[in-house]
Design an enzyme around this catalytic site. Structure first.
Site, short mmCIF file in Angstrom:
data_model
loop_
_atom_site.label_atom_id
_atom_site.label_comp_id
_atom_site.label_asym_id
_atom_site.label_seq_id
_atom_site.Cartn_x
_atom_site.Cartn_y
_atom_site.Cartn_z
CE LYS A 1 -1.67 -4.17 2.70
NZ LYS A 1 -1.86 -5.42 1.97
CB SER B 1 -0.88 0.03 1.25
OG SER B 1 -1.53 1.29 1.34
CE1 TYR C 1 -4.17 -2.68 4.91
CE2 TYR C 1 -3.53 -0.39 4.60
CZ TYR C 1 -3.88 -1.62 4.07
OH TYR C 1 -3.91 -1.79 2.71
N1 LIG Z 1 -8.75 -0.43 -1.59
C1 LIG Z 1 -7.77 0.31 -1.13
O1 LIG Z 1 -7.94 1.51 -0.88
C2 LIG Z 1 -6.39 -0.30 -0.98
C3 LIG Z 1 -5.28 0.56 -1.01
C4 LIG Z 1 -4.01 0.00 -0.87
C5 LIG Z 1 -3.86 -1.36 -0.72
N2 LIG Z 1 -4.96 -2.17 -0.68
C6 LIG Z 1 -4.73 -3.61 -0.55
O2 LIG Z 1 -5.22 -4.24 -1.71
C7 LIG Z 1 -5.52 -5.62 -1.41
C8 LIG Z 1 -6.87 -5.97 -2.00
O3 LIG Z 1 -7.86 -5.17 -1.38
P1 LIG Z 1 -9.15 -4.64 -2.15
O4 LIG Z 1 -9.09 -3.16 -2.05
O5 LIG Z 1 -9.28 -5.27 -3.46
O6 LIG Z 1 -10.27 -5.13 -1.10
P2 LIG Z 1 -11.54 -6.08 -1.25
O7 LIG Z 1 -12.12 -6.11 0.13
O8 LIG Z 1 -12.42 -5.61 -2.37
O9 LIG Z 1 -10.94 -7.50 -1.64
C9 LIG Z 1 -10.19 -8.27 -0.75
C10 LIG Z 1 -10.54 -9.74 -0.94
O10 LIG Z 1 -9.67 -10.48 -0.06
C11 LIG Z 1 -10.43 -11.49 0.55
N3 LIG Z 1 -9.81 -11.84 1.83
C12 LIG Z 1 -9.83 -11.13 2.98
N4 LIG Z 1 -9.19 -11.80 3.94
C13 LIG Z 1 -8.76 -12.96 3.39
C14 LIG Z 1 -8.04 -14.08 3.90
N5 LIG Z 1 -7.68 -14.15 5.19
N6 LIG Z 1 -7.75 -15.10 3.04
C15 LIG Z 1 -8.15 -15.05 1.75
N7 LIG Z 1 -8.85 -14.03 1.22
C16 LIG Z 1 -9.15 -12.99 2.04
C17 LIG Z 1 -11.82 -10.90 0.74
O11 LIG Z 1 -12.83 -11.93 0.86
C18 LIG Z 1 -11.99 -10.09 -0.54
O12 LIG Z 1 -12.63 -10.82 -1.57
C19 LIG Z 1 -5.40 -5.76 0.10
O13 LIG Z 1 -4.16 -6.36 0.42
C20 LIG Z 1 -5.44 -4.31 0.60
O14 LIG Z 1 -4.78 -4.17 1.81
C21 LIG Z 1 -6.22 -1.67 -0.82
#
Ligand SMILES: NC(=O)c1ccc[n+]([C@@H]2O[C@H](COP(=O)([O-])OP(=O)(O)OC[C@H]3O[C@@H](n4cnc5c(N)ncnc54)[C@H](O)[C@@H]3O)[C@@H](O)[C@H]2O)c1
Length: 254
Positions: free
Chosen positions: A160, A143, A156
């Site tokens: 990362k 992130s 969090y």
């Molecule tokens: N959306 C943001 O603003 C953002 C920004 C920076 C980084 N991220 C990172 O991006 C990645 C994806 O997030 P996203 O934004 O697509 O969110 P999201 O919630 O849309 O998707 C995350 C998916 O991961 C699955 N998941 C959660 N815990 C799990 C586990 N223990 N085992 C297997 N699957 C699991 C969930 O069921 C979900 O389908 C994450 O690592 C998040 O930290 C997100």
């Protein structure tokens, strides 16, 4: 010819958001994709969508914090397709936005278990498979908060930061085995993740405006932005790139 014709790709957290877009993008470019997610209904929906579009995908239910389940996920790709060319450690979540001293130990441990232990386990179990096959690629979703943190999600962001440091160290440990390890640092996007972090079902107009104000390009990240970066790092065009992190942040960290 697709960039990933016939390649075997495992994407965790592929049932939603960045992981879903990444799984679909790999499949559109010819890959066979294991759509792994904690939520089996989501995994089946995404894998089914890929198959309906003429691609090759298989759903897999996994909690990335559990070693036996992660081992079984990698083994599933080996059983189905005889290996793993690319692992995308994307599954992750955030504790609810709160100042650090208001978080419980349980909230702290839970986010480290998924975001850090999950990446460790994915790498631990895929590397022997990649070594035996003569190479592979790992892409970890970190992130922008790891390099330019903002208040409210400090543990969090710490998870990362750990992912970025492990990415660099592991890149060195595996470089001579023809394995590349890189990370992607997305900025805020309106995915399911935001619901968990903010507690809002839909991103409020005020919060969205505040987030956008901090991003020079003037918009949030999209799942397609992240999928484009991940597939680039996984592609042969990135053959000399390892141990790095690509900021997909519209200039937010500059
Ligand atoms: N959306 C943001 O603003 C953002 C920004 C920076 C980084 N991220 C990172 O991006 C990645 C994806 O997030 P996203 O934004 O697509 O969110 P999201 O919630 O849309 O998707 C995350 C998916 O991961 C699955 N998941 C959660 N815990 C799990 C586990 N223990 N085992 C297997 N699957 C699991 C969930 O069921 C979900 O389908 C994450 O690592 C998040 O930290 C997100």
């Amino acid at each position: 010819m697709g960039r990933f014709d016939g390649r075997r790709i495992v994407v965790t957290g592929a049932g939603s958001g960045f992981g879903e877009a990444t799984a679909r993008r790999f499949a559109e470019e010819g890959a066979r994709v294991l759509v792994a997610d904690l939520d089996d209904e989501r995994a089946r929906r995404v894998a089914g969508g890929i198959e309906s579009a003429g691609g090759v995908a298989e759903p897999f239910t996994v909690n990335v914090a559990e070693e036996d389940q992660v081992a079984a996920m990698i083994q599933r790709s080996v059983n189905l397709w005889d290996g793993v060319d690319v692992l995308v450690n994307n599954a992750g979540y955030s504790h609810r936005q709160k100042l650090l001293w208001k978080l419980t130990v349980e909230e702290f441990d839970a986010v480290f278990a998924v975001n850090v232990r999950g990446v460790f386990l994915g790498c631990k179990h895929v590397i022997p498979v990649m070594m035996a096959a003569g190479g592979g690629v790992i892409v970890n979703i970190a992130s922008i908060g790891a390099v330019a943190p903002r208040p409210g999600v400090t543990p969090y962001n710490g998870t990362k930061g750990a992912v970025l440091t492990m990415t660099k160290g592991l890149a060195l440990e595996t470089a001579r085995h023809n394995i590349r390890v890189n990370a992607v640092n997305p900025v805020a996007a309106a995915t399911g993740f935001m619901k968990t972090a903010t507690g809002q079902d839909e991103l409020s107009a005020e919060l969205e405006a505040n987030l956008i104000a901090s991003i020079p390009r003037g918009r949030l990240a999209t799942p397609a932005d992240v999928a484009a970066a991940v597939t680039f790092l996984a592609s042969d065009d990135a053959d000399f790139i390892t141990g790095t992190a690509l900021n997909v942040d519209g200039g937010r960290s500059v």
